[in-house]
Structure formats: C-alpha cells, structure tokens
Design a protein around this motif. Structure first.
Motif, PDB file in Angstrom:
ATOM      1  N   ILE A 140       0.839  -1.210   0.000  1.00  0.00           N
ATOM      2  CA  ILE A 140       0.000   0.000   0.000  1.00  0.00           C
ATOM      3  C   ILE A 140       0.868   1.252   0.000  1.00  0.00           C
ATOM      4  O   ILE A 140       0.591   2.222  -0.713  1.00  0.00           O
ATOM      5  CB  ILE A 140      -0.943  -0.022   1.214  1.00  0.00           C
ATOM      6  N   SER A 141       1.933   1.224   0.803  1.00  0.00           N
ATOM      7  CA  SER A 141       2.840   2.367   0.842  1.00  0.00           C
ATOM      8  C   SER A 141       3.468   2.611  -0.522  1.00  0.00           C
ATOM      9  O   SER A 141       3.610   3.750  -0.970  1.00  0.00           O
ATOM     10  CB  SER A 141       3.923   2.142   1.895  1.00  0.00           C
ATOM     11  N   PHE A 142       3.831   1.538  -1.213  1.00  0.00           N
ATOM     12  CA  PHE A 142       4.436   1.659  -2.547  1.00  0.00           C
ATOM     13  C   PHE A 142       3.449   2.261  -3.545  1.00  0.00           C
ATOM     14  O   PHE A 142       3.815   3.098  -4.374  1.00  0.00           O
ATOM     15  CB  PHE A 142       4.897   0.286  -3.030  1.00  0.00           C
ATOM     16  N   LEU A 143       2.186   1.843  -3.443  1.00  0.00           N
ATOM     17  CA  LEU A 143       1.195   2.273  -4.418  1.00  0.00           C
ATOM     18  C   LEU A 143       0.734   3.712  -4.215  1.00  0.00           C
ATOM     19  O   LEU A 143       0.478   4.429  -5.178  1.00  0.00           O
ATOM     20  CB  LEU A 143      -0.020   1.332  -4.369  1.00  0.00           C
ATOM     21  N   ILE A 144       0.615   4.140  -2.966  1.00  0.00           N
ATOM     22  CA  ILE A 144       0.061   5.467  -2.710  1.00  0.00           C
ATOM     23  C   ILE A 144       1.062   6.436  -2.098  1.00  0.00           C
ATOM     24  O   ILE A 144       0.767   7.622  -1.962  1.00  0.00           O
ATOM     25  CB  ILE A 144      -1.179   5.374  -1.793  1.00  0.00           C
ATOM     26  N   GLY A 145       2.262   5.928  -1.734  1.00  0.00           N
ATOM     27  CA  GLY A 145       3.233   6.778  -1.059  1.00  0.00           C
ATOM     28  C   GLY A 145       3.641   7.989  -1.874  1.00  0.00           C
ATOM     29  O   GLY A 145       3.736   9.103  -1.345  1.00  0.00           O
ATOM     30  N   ASP A 146       3.852   7.789  -3.178  1.00  0.00           N
ATOM     31  CA  ASP A 146       4.291   8.907  -4.009  1.00  0.00           C
ATOM     32  C   ASP A 146       3.143   9.865  -4.306  1.00  0.00           C
ATOM     33  O   ASP A 146       3.364  11.010  -4.688  1.00  0.00           O
ATOM     34  CB  ASP A 146       4.893   8.391  -5.321  1.00  0.00           C
ATOM     35  N   MET A 147       1.937   9.387  -4.117  1.00  0.00           N
ATOM     36  CA  MET A 147       0.774  10.250  -4.330  1.00  0.00           C
ATOM     37  C   MET A 147       0.594  11.221  -3.158  1.00  0.00           C
ATOM     38  O   MET A 147       0.346  12.415  -3.347  1.00  0.00           O
ATOM     39  CB  MET A 147      -0.493   9.391  -4.481  1.00  0.00           C
ATOM     40  N   PHE A 148       0.754  10.711  -1.946  1.00  0.00           N
ATOM     41  CA  PHE A 148       0.555  11.536  -0.751  1.00  0.00           C
ATOM     42  C   PHE A 148       1.849  12.163  -0.252  1.00  0.00           C
ATOM     43  O   PHE A 148       1.826  13.232   0.354  1.00  0.00           O
ATOM     44  CB  PHE A 148      -0.062  10.691   0.367  1.00  0.00           C
ATOM     45  N   GLY A 149       2.984  11.507  -0.499  1.00  0.00           N
ATOM     46  CA  GLY A 149       4.258  12.059  -0.069  1.00  0.00           C
ATOM     47  C   GLY A 149       4.837  11.337   1.128  1.00  0.00           C
ATOM     48  O   GLY A 149       4.139  10.627   1.859  1.00  0.00           O
ATOM     49  N   ARG A 150       6.140  11.531   1.360  1.00  0.00           N
ATOM     50  CA  ARG A 150       6.825  10.853   2.469  1.00  0.00           C
ATOM     51  C   ARG A 150       6.355  11.372   3.832  1.00  0.00           C
ATOM     52  O   ARG A 150       6.147  10.600   4.753  1.00  0.00           O
ATOM     53  CB  ARG A 150       8.344  11.086   2.391  1.00  0.00           C
TER      54      ARG A 150
END
Length: 487
Positions: free
Chosen positions: A305-315
C-alpha cells in the motif's frame, strides 16, 4: 555553473530564441538541468517501460533488505521452536524457554555489530566505491551464518522432530544471501561515486547499464556533475564533523530521528520475539507460528500500500500517519494487556499482529527514503553511517532490555509493554510534524537549495526552487516546447 534565471525569462521563453547561452556556458549544463524536468514529468509505468534495467538493479538492492529481514526474523523464530527450547532452554512453569540473557545476546550481538559495520561501510564506500563494499558485506554475511518466508518455514519446521526443525531455518539464510551476492557481482558501480572520483567514462558506462537511451544516460551524468558542483561549492570539507555544522546539522538530525523511530517503535522487539510473545499470551507453539504468518501477510500488505500510494501523498504524511497509527495501536495493546480476561488477551494478540501493517505502511517504508534524501550528496554516506549507528545502538539496548521487561520472572509486562513503545511513538509523531519535511519528487539539487535557504518544514512541498526554474527552461530549450513553461 549556470547563471540565475528570472521569472520573466521563464514566462517569456517562447517569445525569444532558445539559446544555450541563456541557461549556462555549455550544452552539458542545459542537458543536465533538462533531465531533471524530464524525471519530474515521468510516471512509474513510463519509467518501467523505458528503463527496465534501472528498476531491476533497484530490485537487487531491495533484496539485501529482504535478506536482513529474513535473518532478523529467523533469530527470533528459532528461540520459539520447541526442539530448540528443549535443547538449549530451561524449564519454567512446566514449559521450556530460552534464558533471558541468551535472548538478549542472540538479538543484541547482531545489532552491536551493525554499529561497526555502518562506520566501516561509510569509510570504505567513499574510498573504494559502493559496489566493493556491498560485495564484501555480502560475503561476510554468508560466512557469518524476507520475513514472510521465515514465518512460513518456522510454522512448518516447528512441528518437525529433531534438530532440523531449527537448523533448516538457519541454513536457509545462506540461500537468500547467495542470491543477493550473485546479483551484486554484476551490479554497476554508483555513478555518483565515479563522478566524485573524476572517472567520467566509467560513470557514463555505469549509467548506460541503467538507462536504455544513451541520451538519458548522458543527461544524468551532467545532472550528477551539476549536483556535486553545487554541493561542493557549499561544502568546504567532507568529514564527520561537517554533518553537524551549519544547515547540515538539521539534515543529520532528521536522518537520525527517522531511523531512531524504528527501534523506539518496538520493531526489534516484534521481529525478534514475535512468536515468543504469542506463546507468553497463552497461544500454543504451532498456533503462534501460524499467527506470525498472518502478521507477515499484513506486513507485506502495508508495504505494498505504501508503494502504491506513497508517491501520491508524499513521504511526510505517510511517515507522520504511521507514527500516529502505531501510537494508537501500541497504547490499545497495552490497555488490552492490562485486563485479565480471554477477550482482552485476544484483543492484545490482534493489536500486536496489526503492528506489522501500520509499521510498514507508514514508518518502515519511508524511513530509508527520507534518510537517504535529506543529506547533501557529498556527506550522504557519512550522514547515513551516523544515523544507522545511532539506530543500531538503541536497537542493541532494547535487545538486552526488552526481554527483561516482558519475560515472566522479571518485568512480566507481556502485552503491557505496548505502553512503553506507544509513549515513545507519541513523541516521534510530534517531532515528525515539526521536523520531517516533504522530499517527494525533489532532486538532490533542489533539496540542497531548500536546506541552504532554511525553508520551514511545512513549506517544502510547495516551495518553488531556482533549480526547478532552471530545469523547466532547460527542458523547454531541449524539447522545443512552444507553450509557456509552468513552474
């Protein structure tokens, strides 16, 4: 070095001739800046299609983290296998358990060694390159002998009779390590290290192994040159003390803080004593390993989940959300552990199992990214060495202290240990809000500028840097884009 470009120049870029002299003294500068904008414009699928080898070598490096996770999980699983406990443990209340001092030694020894390894790796990586250090470390790793596979093996081998119920788990570590070593033999050397050493032809060859298009490889070579030139202009020396001077102090403390959140969240406790904790809560040996498999499935789900949405929401929001989630989860675990009923015990087991999901969804998947992006290029290995060694030192402390806190006959906290780690994570959630900046989709040159300009933490995401403006105009020049550049 490229001269500064004003807003007016960018806005009027399509109203005047596109000339390299507008951006810098040579075409290489323009190419290096244009590649930054190109990277901003590309998505994951486009990158995968265009540069599959780049992602392949990233996968090879990620395998080393799987090896690390497998070894950490294995050491904790072995001490929970019945035959191992009977052979090397002592009888306590009708059951065999490994003595607390040996639990501490088994988990603490590797963490203590990591401190020495971090400093040694930093020194030799700067001197001889990243690849030789990785190969030597992999060889030592093989001689010295993912978490999901370890959990599955523990479940099946725990029911075996005889020594192979735990020896098989130890031997499996060699298989994972050998696969990693073979891949790393053919891995290209770090182009950043080669450029710093003035080995431009070798750096170009290394980049050609990463990027399918030679033009892109050349652009990234120029980008690395520009980034290092900027960093070295701002940095007179590259010693460990420089990590704590000027604006580098802020960058180093951020790296230390995020890495420190790993052991302070109870990661070492969960990974080393997972199955044992279930057994202390009244779960049978076989059932405890089965639950641990479920915990690792949750772990993988959180990382995915982090891989899929991490770049969308940010670190920053992912890390901050992870800290808040772990705070609530651990405190709930402690509360459930304080109530002496079957329902409360079941709830404590549930909270303990869900730890893996919340940790990997928020904290675990972003720690390495944030800590790898915030240091300046010329001090990156040294900053990471400092941060990793501090984290390993604290992990070593917990390795020796935690067993005495939760084991029967000593502290006997069991699930109430959640109060301890939950309180620490509350503190890290507060610090994350005030100190962890957003580094998503930022180049190293942009990050250098943000820190040098002392941009407040919460303004990192929207702040428009000069490096971005230069990259936008350079991209317009190289791509002959007719529309006005948006910055």
């Amino acid at each position: 070095m490229a001269k500064e470009i004003s807003d007016a120049q960018i806005e009027n870029a399509n109203h005047r001739p596109n000339s390299p002299s507008d951006l810098g003294p040579d075409p290489g500068t323009i190419q290096g800046r244009a590649i930054q904008q190109q990277e901003h414009n590309r998505g994951y699928l486009e990158t995968l299609k265009k540069d599959p080898w780049l992602l392949f070598w990233i996968g090879v490096m990620l395998w080393t983290l799987i090896v690390r996770g497998f070894e950490n999980q294995s050491s904790g699983s072995v001490i929970s296998i019945p035959d191992f406990k009977q052979r090397f443990g002592q009888l306590q209340d009708g059951e065999y358990f490994i003595e607390t001092k040996w639990q501490s030694a088994l988990s603490g020894g590797s963490n203590a060694a990591a401190i020495v390894g971090s400093w040694a790796a930093s020194y030799f990586a700067d001197k001889f390159g990243v690849k030789p250090v990785i190969l030597v470390a992999a060889a030592i790793n093989i001689a010295s002998v993912g978490p999901f596979v370890s959990a599955i093996m523990s479940y099946y081998t725990s029911s075996w009779e005889g020594a192979w119920s735990w020896k098989s788990l130890i031997c499996a570590q060699w298989g994972f390590a050998v696969v990693g070593l073979v891949g790393q033999i053919f891995m290209p050397e770090s182009p950043v290290y080669l450029v710093r050493r003035g080995k431009f032809d070798q750096a170009r060859k290394s980049l050609n192994q990463l990027y399918s298009d030679p033009h892109d490889a050349e652009g990234h070579l120029q980008r690395i040159k520009l980034t290092l030139e900027e960093a070295e202009t701002q940095q007179d020396s590259v010693s460990y003390t420089d990590c704590f001077r000027g604006t580098n102090l802020r960058r180093t403390m951020i790296a230390i803080m995020v890495f420190l959140s790993e052991p302070m969240s109870g990661l070492g406790f969960v990974s080393n004593y997972g199955a044992l904790m279930y057994q202390y809560l009244g779960i049978g040996d076989q059932q405890s390993f089965l639950i641990q498999i479920g915990a690792q499935i949750l772990s993988m789900s959180g990382a995915t989940i982090s891989f899929l949405i991490g770049d969308m929401f940010g670190r920053r929001p992912m890390y901050l959300g992870g800290c808040i989630g772990l705070t609530l989860l651990l405190l709930c675990m402690g509360i459930a552990g304080s109530v002496d009923t079957n329902a409360a015990t079941t709830a404590a087991v549930g909270f303990y199992t869900m730890y893996n999901f919340f940790y990997n969804a928020g904290v675990g998947s972003n720690v390495y990214t944030i800590a790898g992006e915030v240091p300046t290029s010329v001090l990156r290995t040294k900053t990471l060495a400092v941060a990793l060694s501090v984290s390993a030192a604290v992990n070593t402390m917990w390795s020796f202290v935690a067993p005495y806190m939760f084991n029967p006959g000593y502290g006997g906290l069991k699930a109430k240990i959640g109060f301890v780690f939950g309180a620490f994570m509350l503190l890290f959630a507060v610090m994350a809000y005030f100190f962890v900046p957003e580094t998503r989709r930022r180049t190293y040159e942009e990050l250098d500028e943000l820190f040098m300009n002392r941009v407040p933490t919460r303004e990192f995401r929207e702040y428009v840097t000069l490096a971005e403006r230069r990259a936008a105009e350079a991209y317009q020049v190289t791509e002959k884009v007719p529309e006005a550049v948006r910055v």
